[in-house]
Design a protein around this motif. Sequence first.
Motif, mmCIF file in Angstrom:
data_model
loop_
_atom_site.group_PDB
_atom_site.id
_atom_site.type_symbol
_atom_site.label_atom_id
_atom_site.label_comp_id
_atom_site.label_asym_id
_atom_site.label_seq_id
_atom_site.Cartn_x
_atom_site.Cartn_y
_atom_site.Cartn_z
ATOM 1 N N LYS A 380 122.007 57.452 31.600
ATOM 2 C CA LYS A 380 122.868 58.027 32.638
ATOM 3 C C LYS A 380 122.369 59.429 33.021
ATOM 4 C CE LYS A 380 125.874 60.591 31.760
ATOM 5 N NZ LYS A 380 126.759 61.233 30.845
ATOM 6 N N SER A 381 122.028 60.221 31.966
ATOM 7 C CA SER A 381 121.533 61.572 32.241
ATOM 8 C C SER A 381 120.250 61.512 33.068
ATOM 9 C CB SER A 381 121.265 62.333 30.945
ATOM 10 O OG SER A 381 122.459 62.498 30.253
ATOM 11 N N ASP A 382 119.371 60.583 32.663
ATOM 12 C CA ASP A 382 118.116 60.415 33.414
ATOM 13 C C ASP A 382 118.421 60.070 34.866
ATOM 14 O OD1 ASP A 382 116.620 60.945 31.274
ATOM 15 O OD2 ASP A 382 115.949 58.878 30.864
ATOM 16 N N PHE A 383 119.375 59.117 35.003
ATOM 17 C CA PHE A 383 119.743 58.665 36.336
ATOM 18 C C PHE A 383 120.291 59.832 37.162
ATOM 19 C CE2 PHE A 383 123.265 57.276 39.058
ATOM 20 C CZ PHE A 383 122.578 56.484 39.968
ATOM 21 N N LEU A 384 121.196 60.604 36.507
ATOM 22 C CA LEU A 384 121.791 61.741 37.207
ATOM 23 C C LEU A 384 120.728 62.723 37.661
ATOM 24 C CD1 LEU A 384 125.089 62.644 35.344
ATOM 25 C CD2 LEU A 384 124.787 61.805 37.668
ATOM 26 N N LEU A 391 118.955 63.483 45.963
ATOM 27 C CA LEU A 391 119.987 63.840 46.932
ATOM 28 C C LEU A 391 119.788 65.249 47.478
ATOM 29 C CD1 LEU A 391 123.254 62.447 45.311
ATOM 30 C CD2 LEU A 391 122.276 61.767 47.498
ATOM 31 N N ARG A 392 119.260 66.086 46.572
ATOM 32 C CA ARG A 392 119.194 67.492 46.949
ATOM 33 C C ARG A 392 118.258 67.734 48.149
ATOM 34 N NH1 ARG A 392 119.111 72.253 42.635
ATOM 35 N NH2 ARG A 392 116.969 71.641 42.388
ATOM 36 N N THR A 393 117.104 67.013 48.157
ATOM 37 C CA THR A 393 116.120 67.222 49.216
ATOM 38 C C THR A 393 116.714 66.909 50.616
ATOM 39 O OG1 THR A 393 114.596 66.459 47.561
ATOM 40 C CG2 THR A 393 113.664 66.839 49.757
ATOM 41 N N PRO A 394 117.284 65.684 50.788
ATOM 42 C CA PRO A 394 117.855 65.441 52.139
ATOM 43 C C PRO A 394 119.011 66.375 52.441
ATOM 44 C CG PRO A 394 118.308 63.593 50.649
ATOM 45 C CD PRO A 394 117.364 64.491 49.952
ATOM 46 N N LEU A 431 128.771 69.281 48.269
ATOM 47 C CA LEU A 431 127.838 68.313 47.686
ATOM 48 C C LEU A 431 126.715 69.025 46.935
ATOM 49 C CD1 LEU A 431 127.361 65.394 50.243
ATOM 50 C CD2 LEU A 431 127.990 65.250 47.837
ATOM 51 N N VAL A 432 126.252 70.112 47.498
ATOM 52 C CA VAL A 432 125.184 70.864 46.822
ATOM 53 C C VAL A 432 125.701 71.392 45.480
ATOM 54 C CG1 VAL A 432 123.762 72.958 46.932
ATOM 55 C CG2 VAL A 432 123.958 71.486 48.935
ATOM 56 N N ARG A 433 126.947 71.924 45.505
ATOM 57 C CA ARG A 433 127.513 72.444 44.238
ATOM 58 C C ARG A 433 127.611 71.327 43.194
ATOM 59 N NH1 ARG A 433 131.231 75.247 47.250
ATOM 60 N NH2 ARG A 433 132.906 73.793 46.711
ATOM 61 N N LEU A 434 128.137 70.193 43.698
ATOM 62 C CA LEU A 434 128.293 69.071 42.776
ATOM 63 C C LEU A 434 126.954 68.647 42.190
ATOM 64 C CD1 LEU A 434 130.016 66.825 41.510
ATOM 65 C CD2 LEU A 434 129.661 65.491 43.587
ATOM 66 N N ILE A 435 125.976 68.544 43.066
ATOM 67 C CA ILE A 435 124.654 68.122 42.600
ATOM 68 C C ILE A 435 124.072 69.156 41.643
ATOM 69 C CG2 ILE A 435 122.279 67.739 43.369
ATOM 70 C CD1 ILE A 435 123.603 66.371 45.850
ATOM 71 N N ASN A 436 124.267 70.402 41.956
ATOM 72 C CA ASN A 436 123.759 71.450 41.052
ATOM 73 C C ASN A 436 124.439 71.367 39.688
ATOM 74 O OD1 ASN A 436 121.918 72.429 42.795
ATOM 75 N ND2 ASN A 436 123.233 74.058 43.619
ATOM 76 N N ASP A 437 125.775 71.156 39.728
ATOM 77 C CA ASP A 437 126.500 71.020 38.461
ATOM 78 C C ASP A 437 125.974 69.825 37.660
ATOM 79 O OD1 ASP A 437 127.988 73.191 38.933
ATOM 80 O OD2 ASP A 437 129.907 72.155 39.285
ATOM 81 N N LEU A 438 125.827 68.704 38.374
ATOM 82 C CA LEU A 438 125.346 67.502 37.678
ATOM 83 C C LEU A 438 123.976 67.743 37.068
ATOM 84 C CD1 LEU A 438 126.433 64.620 40.082
ATOM 85 C CD2 LEU A 438 127.161 64.948 37.719
ATOM 86 N N LEU A 439 123.135 68.396 37.833
ATOM 87 C CA LEU A 439 121.785 68.687 37.329
ATOM 88 C C LEU A 439 121.831 69.595 36.109
ATOM 89 C CD1 LEU A 439 119.596 69.159 40.506
ATOM 90 C CD2 LEU A 439 119.133 67.642 38.587
ATOM 91 N N LEU A 441 124.310 70.015 33.975
ATOM 92 C CA LEU A 441 124.862 69.316 32.821
ATOM 93 C C LEU A 441 123.841 68.355 32.216
ATOM 94 C CD1 LEU A 441 127.581 69.353 31.411
ATOM 95 C CD2 LEU A 441 128.148 67.260 32.628
ATOM 96 N N ALA A 442 123.176 67.623 33.110
ATOM 97 C CA ALA A 442 122.186 66.668 32.616
ATOM 98 C C ALA A 442 121.082 67.393 31.861
ATOM 99 C CB ALA A 442 121.616 65.887 33.790
ATOM 100 N N ARG A 443 120.683 68.540 32.381
ATOM 101 C CA ARG A 443 119.619 69.308 31.708
ATOM 102 C C ARG A 443 120.088 69.807 30.350
ATOM 103 N NH1 ARG A 443 118.766 72.435 36.403
ATOM 104 N NH2 ARG A 443 117.280 71.466 37.815
ATOM 105 N N ILE A 444 121.333 70.291 30.314
ATOM 106 C CA ILE A 444 121.859 70.796 29.033
ATOM 107 C C ILE A 444 121.883 69.658 28.016
ATOM 108 C CG2 ILE A 444 123.941 71.661 27.861
ATOM 109 C CD1 ILE A 444 124.587 73.196 30.463
ATOM 110 N N GLU A 445 122.427 68.519 28.450
ATOM 111 C CA GLU A 445 122.549 67.389 27.518
ATOM 112 C C GLU A 445 121.192 66.880 27.074
ATOM 113 O OE1 GLU A 445 125.068 64.635 29.549
ATOM 114 O OE2 GLU A 445 126.889 65.563 28.740
#
Length: 623
Positions: A380-384, A391-394, A431-439, A441-445
Amino acid sequence: MFRELSRTISSAPSLKELLKVLAQRTAAHCGTEVCSIFLWDPSGDQVVTMTSQTASGEEIDLHPAQPKAPGRLMVDDMPLLAATAERRSPIVLDNPVASPLVPPRWVEVYHVKSLISVPLMWQNSVIGALVLHRIGATKGFTDSQIHLASNIASQVAMAIENARLVQATQARLRESETLLAVSQSVSSTLDLKETLQRVAREAALAAGADSSGAYLLDPREGVIRPFASQNLPDWVSEPFQRNPFSVKAFPLVQEAFDKRVPVYSSDVPADPRCAHPAIRRLAFKSCLIAPMIAKEKFIGVLFLVWWEKSHTFTSDQVRLMEGVARQAAMAIDNASAYHEIEKLNISLEDKIAKRTRELSEINTALEESHRRLQELDRVKSDFLLNISHELRTPLTAIKGSVDNMLDEITGPLSELQRRYLMRVKVNADRLVRLINDLLDLARIEEGRVQVTPTFFSLAGLASELLETLRPVAAEKGLELSLAEGQDPLIVHADRDKAGQVLMNLLGNAIKFTPSGGSVNVELAGDEDAFARVQICDTGDGIPPEQLPRIFDKFYQVQLGIQAKAVGTGLGLSIAKGLVELQGGRIWAESQLGQGSTFCFTLPRRPLAELRGAAVSGDARSDR
Ligand code: ADP
């Protein structure tokens, strides 16, 4: 004579032998042909002829006509003895033919010409009589002969009592030995069969029985079954295994149970209590049956058999068998208790083993599902991570285009177009905030976040951020303040990440505090190794049952009053991850309607240094 007597007394092998020798010597010393010694039977109405000897050592049978009860006389048949006991002094008859004290047949058969009967006295009671009689001479007894006979009689009485005492002592000794042997058998093994075999052997030995057996009662069927035996041939016991004795059909057994003491039969063939056909077939002469009773419960019987010779039972023997049977009963009771415990243990062990197996299966299943969950989490983390990048690029392209359009680089905008474009921008920003948060969190995990600690001033960082947020707070009518301690607090941490945490907590505080409220930041260095940052607001607070979950991913407090759509529910998880990465701790305290306080700590010195300094090796316990 007396010295000789005492030598005889001390060396004689048995009472009977002793009395034989004494009678013969007495006859010789007193100058008479025959000396007889009689003892009273404890029953009182019989006398036992112990011996009748001539001076030359011949044994005379005084009761040739009584083969059934050898050596016994009814007192009434021999008035002389009763009279001797009554008078308690010697009776001298110079002409017995004329005396009513002696049966004429006796005088005739034994050619009694004169006699003297001296009582055998012990401690003032008459225990028997010593009778001297003459066959040939018609001469009477002289005074000195009577005197001598009296003296000898008192020696004989003493000898008899001593011998009885010795016999009684030996009997007691044998009894104790038997009971000891039985008790040793009982306590030395838990094998019931072996124990009862030993008990049967000891009982037979002590009672002088030919065979013995322990029979156990089956209370449901009312029968006794052979269990262990001594000297019982198989052909005797086997039929009883197949067809056990019914207690009712063998009255002697029933009687033993009813009376709760050993019962016996000296003359089995003539005893109606032993009329059981199986007993008749076996044709033994005597038997004893001792009930085995433990804790008031009938367990079985101890069975003693005399095959050829009929046995005369003494009360001592009966008592001894009672004791032996009691011990046997205890052994059986203990053994069955032991077996029950053993059975219980086995079933307990089975249960424990089964539960252990079940638990270990559950454990394996849990480990497996944990491993799969970890794997899924990683996927899941990899997927995120991937999807967020994708998502971030577009999104960046969209945001750039919208900004250009809003800046009217692409031409002038109507009011409506501007409104729509603003809405696109706000949502793109979310959306950018959400994506940044997800990124994040995934990096931390994934452990991909790099921490670069430096020494910096906490107050500096806090006031910088407060300044940035002041316009937002002012817009909402909130008061922002900073309370620093007296000493400037320097921490050793990653400044950007510490700033991200503080920014997040301040953002939440502003977001969840209604206008007119206040948000206060406090810095404290009261702990030696760590500095504490505390953000207090006067907002709605968090219900206590939800407090433990607010650091969970995507968790948002369900109150209905907060604008749920505004946040992502990831901010606090990221903050927790970032604080812990730097060796600190984060927590929250709150009460509904009374504001919230969020705290986190940061190290004041390099972590390695702190860990080295910690005596226990656990730097966290210092905080
Ligand atoms: P969000 O993006 O929703 O703010 P967070 O992880 O930062 O996500 O916070 C999780 C939830 O915790 C919030 O949605 C809010 O319900 C609650 N919360 C966080 N900070 C505060 C606060 N200062 N006062 C009240 N509730 C708070």
